[in-house]
Design a protein around this motif. Structure first.
Motif, PDB file in Angstrom:
ATOM      1  N   THR A 226       0.694  -1.120  -0.273  1.00  0.00           N
ATOM      2  CA  THR A 226       0.273  -0.266  -0.023  1.00  0.00           C
ATOM      3  C   THR A 226       0.633   1.386   0.321  1.00  0.00           C
ATOM      4  O   THR A 226      -0.075   2.229  -0.866  1.00  0.00           O
ATOM      5  N   GLY A 227       2.224   0.700   0.284  1.00  0.00           N
ATOM      6  CA  GLY A 227       2.568   2.284   0.523  1.00  0.00           C
ATOM      7  C   GLY A 227       2.614   2.972   1.819  1.00  0.00           C
ATOM      8  O   GLY A 227       2.967   4.207   1.662  1.00  0.00           O
ATOM      9  N   LEU A 228       1.839   2.273   2.907  1.00  0.00           N
ATOM     10  CA  LEU A 228       1.699   3.517   4.430  1.00  0.00           C
ATOM     11  C   LEU A 228       2.566   3.003   4.906  1.00  0.00           C
ATOM     12  O   LEU A 228       3.678   2.199   5.265  1.00  0.00           O
ATOM     13  N   ALA A 229       2.345   4.192   6.203  1.00  0.00           N
ATOM     14  CA  ALA A 229       3.521   3.601   7.405  1.00  0.00           C
ATOM     15  C   ALA A 229       3.542   1.675   7.307  1.00  0.00           C
ATOM     16  O   ALA A 229       2.464   1.638   7.849  1.00  0.00           O
ATOM     17  N   ASN A 230       4.498   0.852   7.538  1.00  0.00           N
ATOM     18  CA  ASN A 230       4.719   0.351   8.837  1.00  0.00           C
ATOM     19  C   ASN A 230       4.609   0.156   9.546  1.00  0.00           C
ATOM     20  O   ASN A 230       4.629   1.031  10.348  1.00  0.00           O
ATOM     21  N   ARG A 231       4.053  -0.635  10.489  1.00  0.00           N
ATOM     22  CA  ARG A 231       4.074  -1.147  11.895  1.00  0.00           C
ATOM     23  C   ARG A 231       5.232  -0.308  12.940  1.00  0.00           C
ATOM     24  O   ARG A 231       5.509   0.787  13.847  1.00  0.00           O
ATOM     25  N   ARG A 232       6.372   0.164  12.099  1.00  0.00           N
ATOM     26  CA  ARG A 232       7.540   0.620  12.724  1.00  0.00           C
ATOM     27  C   ARG A 232       7.766   1.892  12.458  1.00  0.00           C
ATOM     28  O   ARG A 232       8.105   2.932  13.476  1.00  0.00           O
ATOM     29  N   GLU A 233       7.463   2.206  11.429  1.00  0.00           N
ATOM     30  CA  GLU A 233       7.719   3.571  11.286  1.00  0.00           C
ATOM     31  C   GLU A 233       6.225   4.813  12.013  1.00  0.00           C
ATOM     32  O   GLU A 233       6.333   5.232  12.615  1.00  0.00           O
ATOM     33  N   LEU A 234       5.108   3.218  11.923  1.00  0.00           N
ATOM     34  CA  LEU A 234       4.021   3.965  12.378  1.00  0.00           C
ATOM     35  C   LEU A 234       3.765   4.230  14.159  1.00  0.00           C
ATOM     36  O   LEU A 234       3.381   5.394  14.642  1.00  0.00           O
ATOM     37  N   PHE A 235       4.743   3.718  14.511  1.00  0.00           N
ATOM     38  CA  PHE A 235       4.743   3.634  15.872  1.00  0.00           C
ATOM     39  C   PHE A 235       6.416   5.093  16.674  1.00  0.00           C
ATOM     40  O   PHE A 235       5.303   5.543  17.137  1.00  0.00           O
ATOM     41  N   SER A 236       7.163   4.601  14.856  1.00  0.00           N
ATOM     42  CA  SER A 236       8.006   6.171  16.168  1.00  0.00           C
ATOM     43  C   SER A 236       7.483   7.565  15.398  1.00  0.00           C
ATOM     44  O   SER A 236       7.010   8.231  16.688  1.00  0.00           O
ATOM     45  N   ARG A 237       6.664   7.612  14.689  1.00  0.00           N
ATOM     46  CA  ARG A 237       5.955   8.566  14.285  1.00  0.00           C
ATOM     47  C   ARG A 237       4.248   8.452  15.328  1.00  0.00           C
ATOM     48  O   ARG A 237       4.192   9.764  15.875  1.00  0.00           O
ATOM     49  N   PHE A 238       3.750   7.888  16.039  1.00  0.00           N
ATOM     50  CA  PHE A 238       3.197   8.137  17.384  1.00  0.00           C
ATOM     51  C   PHE A 238       3.526   9.005  18.620  1.00  0.00           C
ATOM     52  O   PHE A 238       2.827   9.345  19.196  1.00  0.00           O
ATOM     53  N   GLY A 239       5.075   8.041  18.816  1.00  0.00           N
ATOM     54  CA  GLY A 239       5.853   8.679  19.851  1.00  0.00           C
ATOM     55  C   GLY A 239       5.429   9.609  19.314  1.00  0.00           C
ATOM     56  O   GLY A 239       6.017  11.004  20.534  1.00  0.00           O
ATOM     57  N   PHE A 240       6.466  10.710  18.368  1.00  0.00           N
ATOM     58  CA  PHE A 240       6.146  11.767  18.224  1.00  0.00           C
ATOM     59  C   PHE A 240       4.961  12.578  18.270  1.00  0.00           C
ATOM     60  O   PHE A 240       5.714  13.635  19.378  1.00  0.00           O
ATOM     61  N   GLU A 241       4.380  12.492  17.925  1.00  0.00           N
ATOM     62  CA  GLU A 241       3.138  12.819  17.689  1.00  0.00           C
ATOM     63  C   GLU A 241       2.461  13.156  19.017  1.00  0.00           C
ATOM     64  O   GLU A 241       1.836  14.009  19.771  1.00  0.00           O
ATOM     65  N   LEU A 242       2.575  12.165  19.876  1.00  0.00           N
ATOM     66  CA  LEU A 242       2.024  11.976  21.608  1.00  0.00           C
ATOM     67  C   LEU A 242       2.989  13.031  22.331  1.00  0.00           C
ATOM     68  O   LEU A 242       2.200  13.564  23.188  1.00  0.00           O
ATOM     69  N   ALA A 243       4.237  12.868  21.838  1.00  0.00           N
ATOM     70  CA  ALA A 243       5.282  13.752  22.869  1.00  0.00           C
ATOM     71  C   ALA A 243       4.347  14.745  22.358  1.00  0.00           C
ATOM     72  O   ALA A 243       4.931  16.174  23.085  1.00  0.00           O
ATOM     73  N   ARG A 244       4.685  15.695  20.958  1.00  0.00           N
ATOM     74  CA  ARG A 244       4.009  16.750  20.704  1.00  0.00           C
ATOM     75  C   ARG A 244       2.964  16.933  21.494  1.00  0.00           C
ATOM     76  O   ARG A 244       2.827  18.599  22.084  1.00  0.00           O
ATOM     77  N   ALA A 245       2.130  16.123  21.477  1.00  0.00           N
ATOM     78  CA  ALA A 245       0.457  17.056  22.062  1.00  0.00           C
ATOM     79  C   ALA A 245       0.741  17.224  24.081  1.00  0.00           C
ATOM     80  O   ALA A 245      -0.371  17.896  23.882  1.00  0.00           O
ATOM     81  N   ARG A 246       1.529  16.088  24.552  1.00  0.00           N
ATOM     82  CA  ARG A 246       1.373  16.279  25.961  1.00  0.00           C
ATOM     83  C   ARG A 246       2.114  17.664  25.736  1.00  0.00           C
ATOM     84  O   ARG A 246       2.027  18.640  26.893  1.00  0.00           O
ATOM     85  N   ARG A 247       3.527  18.258  25.337  1.00  0.00           N
ATOM     86  CA  ARG A 247       3.620  19.198  25.283  1.00  0.00           C
ATOM     87  C   ARG A 247       3.189  20.464  24.936  1.00  0.00           C
ATOM     88  O   ARG A 247       3.395  21.587  25.764  1.00  0.00           O
ATOM     89  N   ASN A 248       2.166  20.453  23.822  1.00  0.00           N
ATOM     90  CA  ASN A 248       1.638  21.653  23.714  1.00  0.00           C
ATOM     91  C   ASN A 248       0.085  21.275  23.934  1.00  0.00           C
ATOM     92  O   ASN A 248      -0.709  22.859  23.797  1.00  0.00           O
ATOM     93  N   GLY A 249      -0.203  20.638  24.982  1.00  0.00           N
ATOM     94  CA  GLY A 249      -1.768  20.624  25.196  1.00  0.00           C
ATOM     95  C   GLY A 249      -2.671  20.449  24.345  1.00  0.00           C
ATOM     96  O   GLY A 249      -4.072  20.425  24.743  1.00  0.00           O
ATOM     97  N   GLN A 250      -2.401  19.849  22.568  1.00  0.00           N
ATOM     98  CA  GLN A 250      -3.480  19.351  22.111  1.00  0.00           C
ATOM     99  C   GLN A 250      -4.247  17.898  22.166  1.00  0.00           C
ATOM    100  O   GLN A 250      -3.241  17.675  22.561  1.00  0.00           O
TER     101      GLN A 250
END
Length: 391
Positions: A226-250
């Motif tokens: 499909t060309g979509l992010a695989n499990r490895r890349e997805l959880f890497s981005r997930f960790g980044f987005e969750l950390a950003r959400a905690r930092r910004n309160g979004q």
């Protein structure tokens, strides 16, 4: 967009060539280069005053013999390579013979013109660089080591007073007392094509390496179907987005998607149709979501959607858009009929006071996905819905 010429594309893919074809290409180029040097030699000794002032009779004779030897050797390698290519055969002897002859040919040229000439130094640096890229380190290293040892031996003999340095000349045309602009120009003419070829080949090969590195990285981080992010890349981005959400309160919305009755599709219509369905779903998800959202396939028919800075209302609109579009995007079967399919969604909304990590959020979304399946499929269930209080 204009297509690149076939020859340029072929050379750009030089790393993929067989050793036979690499050696054949270089043999043709080196035969042409040595022909140029030979013509320069004949012109110099017969038509210039430079020969009367600087070129020794013995050196001119030796140079003629060296050039004839070079021409014959490269011509043999060209013919040998062309015969192998025409008969679609490979020879284990051809590449090592090419590398060995290259060392001998340029050692003879360096011995004739001078070990300390810029051309000799250029060959000693540029040739191994191209060789290491084209043929690997080990095979080229042996020939390079032999060449360096011979150069050092000749240099030592020259220091000891033996006439083994620049035998082409009666007196060297570049010194404190003498300066020949003809020789300076000739040296530049010798070096220019060699340097050009080395730079072009290295640039093409390094470009190919960069492209391969990008391809390997892409294959390591993306689902090949499909060309979509695989499990490895997805959880890497997930960790980044969750950390950003905690930092910004979004808020951060997380969705787990599963196709309904996908096994039935595979069993009834075959895995090729199943793959086509997965590709269609990936296209729909890309089209329905924002560029800042992340879509990943984590196995089989399961997908994960990460929607940063998205609250309950925004996630509801986006996920519902995905659900309805999937339902209205059938794939065509070989018989001409259209195969419709649907998906179920489990969504969880992360907010600033939530201590859950990525795996806990996925677990919540999975619980909501199970609820959507048991409630009839082709629907969206939210963890944060008032009617769905967490256990």
């Amino acid at each position: 967009m204009k297509k690149k010429p076939a020859a340029l594309v072929a050379v750009y893919r030089l790393l993929d060539w067989s050793d036979r074809d690499k050696c054949l290409l270089l043999s043709v180029l080196l035969w042409g280069y040595m022909s140029f040097v030979f013509l320069w030699h004949l012109f110099t000794i017969h038509l210039t005053e430079f020969a009367d002032r600087f070129v020794s009779t013995e050196g001119a004779e030796v140079m003629t013999q060296v050039m004839l030897f070079n021409q014959a050797g490269w011509l043999v390698l060209v013919v040998w390579g062309m015969l192998l290519r025409r008969t679609q055969r490979h020879s284990v002897l051809y590449p090592p013979f090419f590398m060995s002859f290259f060392s001998v040919a340029f050692l003879l040229l360096g011995w004739t013109f001078g070990l300390y000439s810029p051309m000799t130094g250029m060959v000693l640096v540029g040739a191994p660089l191209v060789g290491f890229i084209l043929f690997g380190f080990q095979r080229v290293a042996w020939n390079f080591a032999f060449t360096v040892l011979v150069v050092l031996l000749l240099a030592w003999l020259s220091v000891q007073g033996y006439s083994v340095h620049a035998i082409y000349f009666i007196k060297y045309p570049i010194s404190q007392e003498l300066l020949s602009y003809y020789w300076i120009g000739s040296t530049v003419a010798f070096m220019a094509p060699f340097i050009t070829v080395v730079i072009v080949l290295v640039a093409l090969l390094l470009g190919r390496w960069v492209r391969r590195e990008a391809q390997v990285r892409d294959q390591a981080l993306h689902d090949p179907l499909t060309g979509l992010a695989n499990r490895r890349e997805l959880f890497s981005r997930f960790g980044f987005e969750l950390a950003r959400a905690r930092r910004n309160g979004q808020p951060l919305s997380v969705c787990l998607l599963d196709l309904d009755h996908f096994k039935r599709i595979n069993d009834t219509h075959g895995h090729a149709v199943g793959d086509e369905v997965l590709v269609r779903v990936a296209e729909v998800l890309r089209g329905c979501l924002r560029e800042t959202d992340t879509v990943g396939r984590i196995g089989g028919e399961e997908f994960v959607l990460l929607l940063p800075e998205t609250d309950h209302a925004g996630a509801a609109r986006g996920i519902e858009r995905c659900r309805t579009t999937i339902e209205r995007s059938p794939v065509s079967l070989a018989c001409g009929e259209l195969l419709s399919f649907s998906a179920s969604f489990g969504v969880v909304l992360w907010q600033a006071d939530d201590e859950a990590d990525e795996h806990a959020l996925i677990a919540r979304a999975d619980e909501m996905l199970y609820r959507a399946k048991t409630a009839g499929r082709n629907r969206v269930e939210f963890w944060s819905d008032p009617a769905v209080a967490p256990c």
